[in-house]
Design a protein around this motif. Structure first.
Motif, mmCIF file in Angstrom:
data_model
loop_
_atom_site.group_PDB
_atom_site.id
_atom_site.type_symbol
_atom_site.label_atom_id
_atom_site.label_comp_id
_atom_site.label_asym_id
_atom_site.label_seq_id
_atom_site.Cartn_x
_atom_site.Cartn_y
_atom_site.Cartn_z
ATOM 1 N N ALA A 40 114.039 72.013 -67.331
ATOM 2 C CA ALA A 40 115.313 72.247 -68.017
ATOM 3 C C ALA A 40 116.064 73.377 -67.339
ATOM 4 C CB ALA A 40 115.073 72.584 -69.488
ATOM 5 N N ASN A 41 117.385 73.393 -67.525
ATOM 6 C CA ASN A 41 118.209 74.485 -67.028
ATOM 7 C C ASN A 41 119.450 74.576 -67.913
ATOM 8 O OD1 ASN A 41 118.978 76.611 -65.398
ATOM 9 N ND2 ASN A 41 119.976 75.318 -63.866
ATOM 10 N N LEU A 42 119.869 75.792 -68.178
ATOM 11 C CA LEU A 42 121.074 75.993 -68.976
ATOM 12 C C LEU A 42 122.306 75.694 -68.127
ATOM 13 C CD1 LEU A 42 121.951 77.106 -71.839
ATOM 14 C CD2 LEU A 42 122.478 79.225 -70.626
ATOM 15 N N THR A 67 121.698 73.019 -72.820
ATOM 16 C CA THR A 67 120.422 72.990 -72.105
ATOM 17 C C THR A 67 120.212 71.574 -71.604
ATOM 18 O OG1 THR A 67 119.479 74.756 -73.461
ATOM 19 C CG2 THR A 67 117.945 73.373 -72.251
ATOM 20 N N LEU A 68 120.225 71.396 -70.291
ATOM 21 C CA LEU A 68 120.084 70.086 -69.663
ATOM 22 C C LEU A 68 118.653 69.924 -69.171
ATOM 23 C CD1 LEU A 68 121.428 67.470 -68.596
ATOM 24 C CD2 LEU A 68 121.938 68.724 -66.485
ATOM 25 N N ALA A 74 117.712 61.883 -68.944
ATOM 26 C CA ALA A 74 118.399 63.157 -69.149
ATOM 27 C C ALA A 74 118.508 63.447 -70.642
ATOM 28 C CB ALA A 74 119.788 63.141 -68.517
ATOM 29 N N VAL A 75 118.303 64.728 -70.979
ATOM 30 C CA VAL A 75 118.369 65.191 -72.365
ATOM 31 C C VAL A 75 119.291 66.407 -72.398
ATOM 32 C CG1 VAL A 75 117.058 66.040 -74.349
ATOM 33 C CG2 VAL A 75 116.010 64.394 -72.768
ATOM 34 N N GLY A 76 120.162 66.469 -73.398
ATOM 35 C CA GLY A 76 121.077 67.605 -73.520
ATOM 36 C C GLY A 76 121.075 68.169 -74.930
ATOM 37 N N ASP A 77 120.848 69.480 -75.052
ATOM 38 C CA ASP A 77 120.834 70.161 -76.344
ATOM 39 C C ASP A 77 121.948 71.199 -76.366
ATOM 40 O OD1 ASP A 77 118.509 68.792 -77.171
ATOM 41 O OD2 ASP A 77 117.265 70.169 -76.022
#
Length: 779
Positions: A745-747, A709-710, A769-772
């Motif tokens: 957010a977008n996958l 998830t960005l 930017a965050v990434g999960d």
């Protein structure tokens, strides 16, 4: 046991004052088991329409079994606030005078709904009468407005102990009323507590307005009402230390969400008009008999992590000092193939009222499942305690993907899959996945959901995580007031086969449409599934220039078919589904896009929501239909549509290649805090390199792709982000579009490149930017 009797109401001929005593308590039965000893006394103020004490029969029986006398006066459905309070006060005095065993120096006021609103004034009047000099406590539940007292702070007796109880999913009253009452009561901070009884997702019980009444007699009553009252009364009577009492009743913030009681004031529902719904005037009574031994009512479901396959669990089967001699114990397995029932053993524990349970998983299994211990009494009453058994290290095995044409699993607007009503501030709602929409009851490890927040009233975020797990500080969907937004989510299932959705702030409706599920690697399931082949992002549709379809915006009610067989040819095998990043560009009206298998009936689900003038992306995983094609439909107005192919699902094989392991969400990138990279925003035209493998539960090798998830936040200009494999040329594609100051957010399902890394490019301005990580794909 108890006896009950009544006297005429002292002021109103149509009403009665009911008195409940421990056996031998009425004047006609002097010398019974309680003798003539004075009993601490509960003054009970019922809710509107609850004139019959049968409405609270189970609670009254419980209070009497604890040694209290209970005085329960009635008041008519019609009347004024002043008249009701006057009637209650006079009736309490009459009851205390009529029963020589009622001790006015030791009193508690327990109340509900309309009666709860009287409680501040009733407590003041009690103090004026000189009652409660030795011990004095009040427990209003689901209180309806602070009735009969002036606005502002409410002065009470200095020895009063106040316990305010609200119910999380109270759709009759606004829980903010209870918070306001709690804050207005002037007693020492150490002498008042606010509890919110939380719904118990593990067994489908909803904490609603009627929880403490006879219409809802289950574990909610026991743990949300009975035990806190017991603890608070014992504290007020000086029988136990107050801190110990509250610990005993399992009251505490650290137990949420496994426990159903919290000590945090929660305003979980929007305010309603200041009038009582007529439904409360016609209470339907269906009271379950109270067992002679209340141990059975204290059991509830809970999830407790287990470290290994044979770690013993000690389960308490009651709050009495000993268990019933005729207790029947049986065991249950949530997944017999993983934990055979014969591998579960329950034996008497070291202390009375305890069972020691051990369970062993089948050889070679990993992951988690549910083990249940059912206890039954001779009357047929039974309850189940459950815990999550961790097999091996708990890491999921990669499994095949099973596509499903979009089908709605959750819609809080209409009550699909949950009670109808908005999801509150800081609230969790459950999505039951297994056993629905073609997902098997056992063997599923994760799910693909398109989650939509509809008409939120605050800036917030939504997190999807396994039911039963602690909440992780990650996000899947960001919301803005009045805006409907959707995002595709890959979520690991909890051991009970469910997903929890957490709303951080404000209230919102939530909708979830399933697009597919992942199995846990069992051969029986893999044979029918698909494996994923990640590709370098490829643009397969752009109505701006005629790529994949005629140039020109897609009109209202129009659809277009997109043939993807050729684009998936390099993946090998027969394509079954695709991962597409869809983007709406330049829409003229608020609308939504739906993608589904070509040749099939168009579903009611949406894949992408947008507003006029927006550029909005969303990932879609869609099964292929006739001609290895998907259809795309635009609901309203006109919009350009862009689609970038991230990879293809192809028919399964016996090898692990292309299988997906779904993870509990884990943050592996945050440019704000320096997670995964140096702490700095990404500038205009700049790229960052992010290490994927070996982080967030992703192995160091044998990984071909990542599910991520960005999220972009704090952009200084309208921009877009692109993510692709390190070591390859940057594609002409985008993964996330942002306007100035937006958080969205977008996958992304991304092939990993050299050294297990990916690159992220920012087009304009600067952005954080965050990434999960949500999963990884095996090579």
């Amino acid at each position: 046991g108890q006896s009950d009797w009544n006297i005429p109401h002292p002021t109103t001929a149509s009403e009665l004052v009911y008195i409940f005593d421990p056996t031998g308590g009425s004047p006609a039965e002097a010398g019974g088991s309680c003798g003539d000893a004075e009993r601490p006394t509960i003054l009970f103020a019922h809710g509107y329409g609850g004139r019959s004490p049968a409405a609270y029969g189970a609670l009254i029986r419980h209070l009497v079994s604890r040694g209290f006398t209970v005085i329960y006066p009635t008041y008519p459905n019609s009347g004024t606030i002043a008249s009701w309070i006057s009637m209650e006060d006079a009736a309490f005095a009459a009851g205390l005078s009529a029963d020589s065993r009622a001790d006015p120096s030791r009193i508690g006021i327990i109340s509900h709904s309309n009666g709860g609103g009287f409680t501040p004034r009733l407590a003041q009047l009690a103090s004026e009468h000189g009652w409660g000099t030795t011990s004095f406590f009040a427990v209003p539940m689901a209180a309806f407005i602070n009735r009969g007292t002036p606005a502002g702070p409410v002065s009470e007796a200095p020895n009063l102990r106040w316990l305010q109880i609200a119910f999380e999913n109270d759709v009759v009253l606004d829980n903010g009323i209870g918070v306001e009452m709690f804050n207005s009561i002037q007693v020492a901070e150490s002498q008042k507590r606010h509890l919110t009884v939380l719904s118990d997702p593990s067994n489908g019980r909803i904490s609603g307005h009627m929880t403490p009444t006879g219409t809802s007699f289950d574990d909610m009553d026991v743990y949300g009402v009975w035990r806190p009252i017991d603890a608070w009364a014992a504290c007020a009577l000086g029988e136990v230390d107050c801190g110990f009492a509250l610990d005993f009743s399992q009251v505490g913030p650290n137990l949420y969400p496994a426990n159903i009681v919290s000590n945090e004031p929660v305003d979980s529902n929007p305010p309603l008009p200041n009038q009582l719904p007529q439904t409360e005037c016609t209470i339907v009574l269906n009271i379950r008999p109270c067992p002679d031994n209340p141990w059975m009512t204290t059991l509830r479901d809970q999830s407790v992590p287990v470290g290994g396959t044979t770690t013993p669990q000690v389960l308490t089967v009651g709050d009495q000092q000993s268990s019933p001699e005729q207790l029947v114990v049986s065991v249950e397995s949530g997944d017999p193939e993983v934990v055979p029932p014969g591998n579960i053993v329950a034996t008497p524990g070291a202390s009375p009222g305890e069972l020691t349970v051990t369970a062993t998983g089948a050889p070679g299994r990993t992951g988690r499942t549910i083990v249940g211990v059912r206890t039954s009494d001779p009357d047929g009453n039974s309850s189940v305690r459950t815990f999550a058994l961790t097999l091996g290290d708990g890491s999921p095995s990669p499994g095949a993907f099973h596509a499903i044409g979009p089908e709605r699993l959750l819609d809080t607007r209409s009550g699909v899959g949950s009670p109808q009503g908005r999801v509150g501030d800081g609230s969790v709602i459950e999505v039951d996945v297994t056993g629905r929409a073609g997902v098997p009851a056992a063997g599923a490890s994760g799910v693909v959901l398109n989650v939509t927040a509809e008409n939120p009233d605050d800036f917030s975020f939504v997190t999807a995580f396994p039911a039963g797990d602690p909440l992780q500080l990650v996000s899947n969907l960001n919301t803005a007031p009045g805006r409907t937004r959707a995002n595709l989510v890959v979520a690991r299932l909890g051991p009970s086969g469910k997903v929890w959705l957490y709303n951080s702030r404000g209230t919102t409706h939530l909708i979830a449409d399933i697009a597919g599920w992942f199995d846990d690697g069992r051969l029986s399931a893999v044979s029918a599934g698909s494996r994923f082949v990640p590709l370098s992002p490829t643009r397969v549709l752009d109505t701006r220039n005629g790529t994949g379809a005629p140039a020109g915006k897609l009109g209202a009610g129009a659809s277009v078919d997109l043939a993807l067989g050729p684009a998936c040819a390099s993946a090998g095998g027969t394509p079954t589904a695709v991962a597409l990043n869809l983007t709406a560009e330049g829409p003229t009206e608020a609308s939504h896009l739906t993608v589904w298998p070509a040749g099939a009936d168009r579903p009611t689900a949406s894949s992408l929501n947008f507003y006029a003038g927006q550029t909005v992306p969303n990932m879609a995983i869609a099964p292929l239909g006739a001609g290895s094609s998907v259809s795309l439909f635009n609901n309203t107005g006109q919009t350009h549509v862009i689609a970038d192919l991230a990879g293809c699902y192809v028919d399964g094989s016996a090898s692990p290649s292309g299988r997906t392991a779904v993870l509990s969400p884990a943050r592996i990138l945050d440019t704000r805090a320096g997670v995964g990279v140096s702490p700095a925003p990404i500038g205009a035209g700049q790229q960052i390199v992010v290490q994927i493998t070996g982080r967030g539960g992703i192995p160091t090798s044998a990984v071909s792709g990542v599910v991520l998830t960005l999220t972009g936040t704090e952009p200084t200009a309208a921009t877009h982000l692109t993510i692709w494999p390190d070591g390859e040329s940057m594609p002409t594609a985008s993964n996330l579009n942002l306007v100035t100051s937006q958080t969205a957010a977008n996958l992304a399902i991304v092939k990993v490149g050299a050294g297990g890394r990916v690159r992220i490019f920012n087009n304009s301005g600067s952005v954080q930017a965050v990434g999960d990580a949500a999963g990884w794909i095996a090579t």
